[in-house]
Design a protein around this motif. Sequence first.
Motif, PDB file in Angstrom:
ATOM      1  N   GLU A  64      20.630  -1.118  -4.908  1.00 55.00           N
ATOM      2  CA  GLU A  64      21.520  -0.204  -4.676  1.00 55.00           C
ATOM      3  C   GLU A  64      20.880   0.920  -3.923  1.00 55.00           C
ATOM      4  OE1 GLU A  64      24.745   0.081  -4.462  1.00 55.00           O
ATOM      5  OE2 GLU A  64      24.875   2.419  -4.104  1.00 55.00           O
ATOM      6  N   GLU A  65      19.860   1.441  -4.418  1.00 56.16           N
ATOM      7  CA  GLU A  65      18.982   2.480  -3.908  1.00 56.16           C
ATOM      8  C   GLU A  65      17.896   1.985  -2.916  1.00 56.16           C
ATOM      9  OE1 GLU A  65      19.640   5.416  -5.273  1.00 56.16           O
ATOM     10  OE2 GLU A  65      20.464   4.586  -7.287  1.00 56.16           O
ATOM     11  N   LEU A  66      17.995   2.590  -1.483  1.00 55.86           N
ATOM     12  CA  LEU A  66      17.214   1.940  -0.454  1.00 55.86           C
ATOM     13  C   LEU A  66      16.085   3.211  -0.277  1.00 55.86           C
ATOM     14  CD1 LEU A  66      20.038   0.617   1.709  1.00 55.86           C
ATOM     15  CD2 LEU A  66      18.699  -0.481  -0.004  1.00 55.86           C
ATOM     16  N   TYR A  67      14.785   2.883  -0.652  1.00 54.10           N
ATOM     17  CA  TYR A  67      13.835   3.768  -0.476  1.00 54.10           C
ATOM     18  C   TYR A  67      13.018   3.745   0.656  1.00 54.10           C
ATOM     19  CZ  TYR A  67      14.587   5.246  -5.353  1.00 54.10           C
ATOM     20  OH  TYR A  67      15.249   5.586  -6.684  1.00 54.10           O
ATOM     21  N   VAL A  68      12.784   4.877   1.490  1.00 47.97           N
ATOM     22  CA  VAL A  68      11.677   4.961   2.483  1.00 47.97           C
ATOM     23  C   VAL A  68      10.750   5.738   1.938  1.00 47.97           C
ATOM     24  CG1 VAL A  68      11.496   5.401   4.756  1.00 47.97           C
ATOM     25  CG2 VAL A  68      13.290   3.800   4.359  1.00 47.97           C
ATOM     26  N   LEU A  69       9.626   5.886   2.273  1.00 48.96           N
ATOM     27  CA  LEU A  69       8.596   6.775   2.018  1.00 48.96           C
ATOM     28  C   LEU A  69       7.689   7.320   3.164  1.00 48.96           C
ATOM     29  CD1 LEU A  69       6.501   8.471  -0.039  1.00 48.96           C
ATOM     30  CD2 LEU A  69       5.140   6.271  -0.373  1.00 48.96           C
ATOM     31  N   GLU A  70       7.325   8.419   3.455  1.00 54.95           N
ATOM     32  CA  GLU A  70       6.577   8.831   4.590  1.00 54.95           C
ATOM     33  C   GLU A  70       5.491   9.675   3.908  1.00 54.95           C
ATOM     34  OE1 GLU A  70       8.079  11.166   7.716  1.00 54.95           O
ATOM     35  OE2 GLU A  70       6.155  11.284   8.619  1.00 54.95           O
ATOM     36  N   ILE A  71       4.381   9.233   4.212  1.00 53.23           N
ATOM     37  CA  ILE A  71       3.040  10.169   3.589  1.00 53.23           C
ATOM     38  C   ILE A  71       2.563  10.849   4.843  1.00 53.23           C
ATOM     39  CG2 ILE A  71       1.022   9.934   2.640  1.00 53.23           C
ATOM     40  CD1 ILE A  71       1.699   7.338   1.104  1.00 53.23           C
ATOM     41  N   GLY A 129      27.132   1.150   5.938  1.00 52.04           N
ATOM     42  CA  GLY A 129      27.267   2.072   4.579  1.00 52.04           C
ATOM     43  C   GLY A 129      25.724   2.083   3.761  1.00 52.04           C
ATOM     44  N   TYR A 130      24.629   2.081   4.751  1.00 49.87           N
ATOM     45  CA  TYR A 130      23.250   2.051   4.320  1.00 49.87           C
ATOM     46  C   TYR A 130      22.720   3.537   4.131  1.00 49.87           C
ATOM     47  CZ  TYR A 130      22.625  -2.993   5.270  1.00 49.87           C
ATOM     48  OH  TYR A 130      22.749  -4.268   5.022  1.00 49.87           O
ATOM     49  N   TYR A 131      23.402   4.506   4.986  1.00 50.60           N
ATOM     50  CA  TYR A 131      22.995   5.715   4.919  1.00 50.60           C
ATOM     51  C   TYR A 131      23.340   6.362   3.679  1.00 50.60           C
ATOM     52  CZ  TYR A 131      22.717  10.704   6.266  1.00 50.60           C
ATOM     53  OH  TYR A 131      22.274  12.018   6.073  1.00 50.60           O
ATOM     54  N   ARG A 132      24.436   6.062   3.102  1.00 51.12           N
ATOM     55  CA  ARG A 132      24.951   6.532   1.649  1.00 51.12           C
ATOM     56  C   ARG A 132      23.778   6.331   0.654  1.00 51.12           C
ATOM     57  NH1 ARG A 132      27.265   4.016  -2.057  1.00 51.12           N
ATOM     58  NH2 ARG A 132      27.474   2.355  -1.029  1.00 51.12           N
ATOM     59  N   ARG A 133      23.230   5.192   0.796  1.00 51.10           N
ATOM     60  CA  ARG A 133      22.316   4.435  -0.182  1.00 51.10           C
ATOM     61  C   ARG A 133      20.816   5.105  -0.095  1.00 51.10           C
ATOM     62  NH1 ARG A 133      24.285  -1.526  -0.138  1.00 51.10           N
ATOM     63  NH2 ARG A 133      23.048  -1.937  -1.652  1.00 51.10           N
ATOM     64  N   LEU A 134      20.463   5.508   0.874  1.00 49.94           N
ATOM     65  CA  LEU A 134      19.114   5.918   1.456  1.00 49.94           C
ATOM     66  C   LEU A 134      18.439   7.171   0.848  1.00 49.94           C
ATOM     67  CD1 LEU A 134      16.916   5.082   3.686  1.00 49.94           C
ATOM     68  CD2 LEU A 134      17.939   7.089   5.018  1.00 49.94           C
ATOM     69  N   HIS A 135      17.146   6.862   0.228  1.00 54.84           N
ATOM     70  CA  HIS A 135      16.326   7.871  -0.311  1.00 54.84           C
ATOM     71  C   HIS A 135      15.233   7.894   0.725  1.00 54.84           C
ATOM     72  CE1 HIS A 135      18.670   8.258  -4.145  1.00 54.84           C
ATOM     73  NE2 HIS A 135      18.725   7.012  -3.881  1.00 54.84           N
ATOM     74  N   HIS A 173      20.054  16.918   6.401  1.00 52.11           N
ATOM     75  CA  HIS A 173      20.179  15.401   5.570  1.00 52.11           C
ATOM     76  C   HIS A 173      20.170  16.011   4.051  1.00 52.11           C
ATOM     77  CE1 HIS A 173      20.169  12.597   9.136  1.00 52.11           C
ATOM     78  NE2 HIS A 173      19.424  13.663   9.736  1.00 52.11           N
ATOM     79  N   PRO A 174      20.655  16.896   3.479  1.00 57.94           N
ATOM     80  CA  PRO A 174      20.290  17.181   2.330  1.00 57.94           C
ATOM     81  C   PRO A 174      20.254  16.343   1.003  1.00 57.94           C
ATOM     82  CG  PRO A 174      22.373  18.166   2.543  1.00 57.94           C
ATOM     83  CD  PRO A 174      21.874  17.325   3.935  1.00 57.94           C
ATOM     84  N   GLU A 175      21.224  15.299   1.155  1.00 60.26           N
ATOM     85  CA  GLU A 175      21.565  14.437   0.141  1.00 60.26           C
ATOM     86  C   GLU A 175      20.671  13.100  -0.151  1.00 60.26           C
ATOM     87  OE1 GLU A 175      24.168  14.822  -2.021  1.00 60.26           O
ATOM     88  OE2 GLU A 175      24.191  16.815  -0.748  1.00 60.26           O
ATOM     89  N   HIS A 176      19.749  12.968   1.195  1.00 61.82           N
ATOM     90  CA  HIS A 176      19.096  12.065   1.306  1.00 61.82           C
ATOM     91  C   HIS A 176      17.524  12.095   1.289  1.00 61.82           C
ATOM     92  CE1 HIS A 176      22.731   9.555   1.877  1.00 61.82           C
ATOM     93  NE2 HIS A 176      23.135  10.739   2.594  1.00 61.82           N
ATOM     94  N   VAL A 177      17.104  13.394   1.108  1.00 59.77           N
ATOM     95  CA  VAL A 177      15.801  13.773   1.344  1.00 59.77           C
ATOM     96  C   VAL A 177      15.131  14.317   0.114  1.00 59.77           C
ATOM     97  CG1 VAL A 177      13.882  14.740   2.667  1.00 59.77           C
ATOM     98  CG2 VAL A 177      15.987  13.747   3.627  1.00 59.77           C
ATOM     99  N   SER A 178      13.722  13.723  -0.362  1.00 55.01           N
ATOM    100  CA  SER A 178      13.165  14.401  -1.406  1.00 55.01           C
ATOM    101  C   SER A 178      11.835  14.774  -0.916  1.00 55.01           C
ATOM    102  CB  SER A 178      12.966  13.657  -2.597  1.00 55.01           C
ATOM    103  OG  SER A 178      14.256  12.949  -3.210  1.00 55.01           O
ATOM    104  N   SER A 179      11.254  15.886  -1.230  1.00 54.78           N
ATOM    105  CA  SER A 179       9.876  16.216  -0.771  1.00 54.78           C
ATOM    106  C   SER A 179       8.960  16.305  -2.193  1.00 54.78           C
ATOM    107  CB  SER A 179       9.761  17.459  -0.184  1.00 54.78           C
ATOM    108  OG  SER A 179      10.110  18.382  -0.744  1.00 54.78           O
TER     109      SER A 179
END
Length: 492
Positions: A186-193, A218-224, A245-251
């Motif tokens: 369900e959760e689609l993770y992308v990491l940038e370092i 509907g992948y954007y809804r699941r993107l982290h 993109h506040p719902e989809h980004v964590s820092s």
Amino acid sequence: MLIELRASDDRLRGPKAVDAAPILTSAYRAIADSLPDLSRVRVVADYIQYRQNFRDAVELRRVEPWAIDSATLDGDARSWEVAIDLRRAKPDLLEATLKDALDETNGTSSRLPLEQWGHGSRSVIWGFNGLYWKALSLWEQATGKSYESALPGGESDARNVQAARELILKLFELWDNLSTRRALPEELYVLEIGVGNGNQAAVFLDEFRRLDREKGHGYYRRLHYLMGDYSPHVLDLARKAVAHHPEHVSSLVLDALRPTETLGFLRYKAFLVYISNVYDNLPTDEIVRIGGHLFQVETRAVFDRSAAESLATSVHAKPDDLPELVARLLRLGPELLAEVLPEHFPTVTDAVTFWRSAWEALRLEERYVPLIELDTYEIAPEIGGELLRPIVEANGDVRMHVSNGAATSFADTLPLLHPHGVLQCHDLFVTDIHQYVDGFRGPGKYDGSVVNWVNGRLLAAIGNRRGFDVSFASFAHRTGANVLTMTARSRD
Ligand SMILES: C[S@@+](CC[C@H](N)C(=O)[O-])C[C@H]1O[C@@H](n2cnc3c(N)ncnc32)[C@H](O)[C@@H]1O
């Protein structure tokens, strides 16, 4: 005497060539006049393309004898390497400068050391590098330039829209396949370092949302999208760049050398790990093979005496105070430094001026110390030095980077990848060891940070051992750039 010219063909002949002959003649004269045993000297001439770097036009390096029991050697068995920068060396000055340096070899150096001799990856230059990213806004305010303008080509490839689009479409294809097999989480993770100003993240997320709307997955809804960097200041900048993109980004504040420490929850879950222009900015050692023997390049940061005197005068101090003032600058940063030492730094601007001048004056002295037992040398945690042997022995004598920081980071990032995940990295990679013979690969200075090309052969060996295919390709969306794209994906 051995003379080695480590420059590309077009620097040695043709319209862009430097006139190497008078430079080498001057060096030869100085050496022949000053050293008793010419068989113990090598001259290595590089063309250093980085206008700002850690060397003077001519440097002298001591080569310690390569012997298991040096006590058995007769007399002074040390040898010397004379290192010349073909771009800056002036034949008329070189002879006198080199003679002075050779005459000094039995006396004390005229330079002021800031640290003890040690492996390059542990030098104080990395403290400067870290400070640059942590206090980037102060540096950029003072220079009026953004860090991106110092990158190859004057801007980061990370913000290339076409490249982002291709990457996203490949992810969509993979996810469509997994989805058909009901194997897509369900959760689609992308990491940038190492996110810098967040431009890459913004381009990626904008394109992702646009393409997702177009294709209706509907992948954007699941993107982290996780943004990791060790500089809270840089993360602040990046957060602003992706505020839409506040719902989809964590820092996350994290060290690129140890991503699993912060991102344990991400193990086997990241579909994409994206890293651009970071590996070339991580600490590295260098090793050198001379006459079939391996040596560690040891370094120490120094100021020339004249630079030390004017730097000290500028902050109402004595040259001998500088090592401590620099150490405090690196520990505290310019703002706190101005607060605790107002007698030297009345304002933050004064502290920043001191920081920039110290960085400009910084040089690295080098010496070669035998590396007799490669198996006891550690490239990175749990990666022994023996992995280097086939690489360093592939092409005769060579001096090369170990890229310890990149190796550590890479090895600790692979476990985060989903079995179908991909690590993609844009950077300055050496993929053929011969590139160390015909060009200078660092260290150079990009504004306030350090740049070293990355030993791609070593990263490939590390990936292969862990079951990953590692490939390199030219960055498809800009011609004439040195940047390559490295891709690592699981072999299974
Ligand atoms: C040259 S910038 C690249 C920024 C961006 N990826 C680009 O291509 O424009 C290097 C980035 O790596 C970060 N960085 C350097 N060393 C790091 C480390 N050890 N841990 C985490 N981030 C690091 C810096 O703070 C900076 O944001």
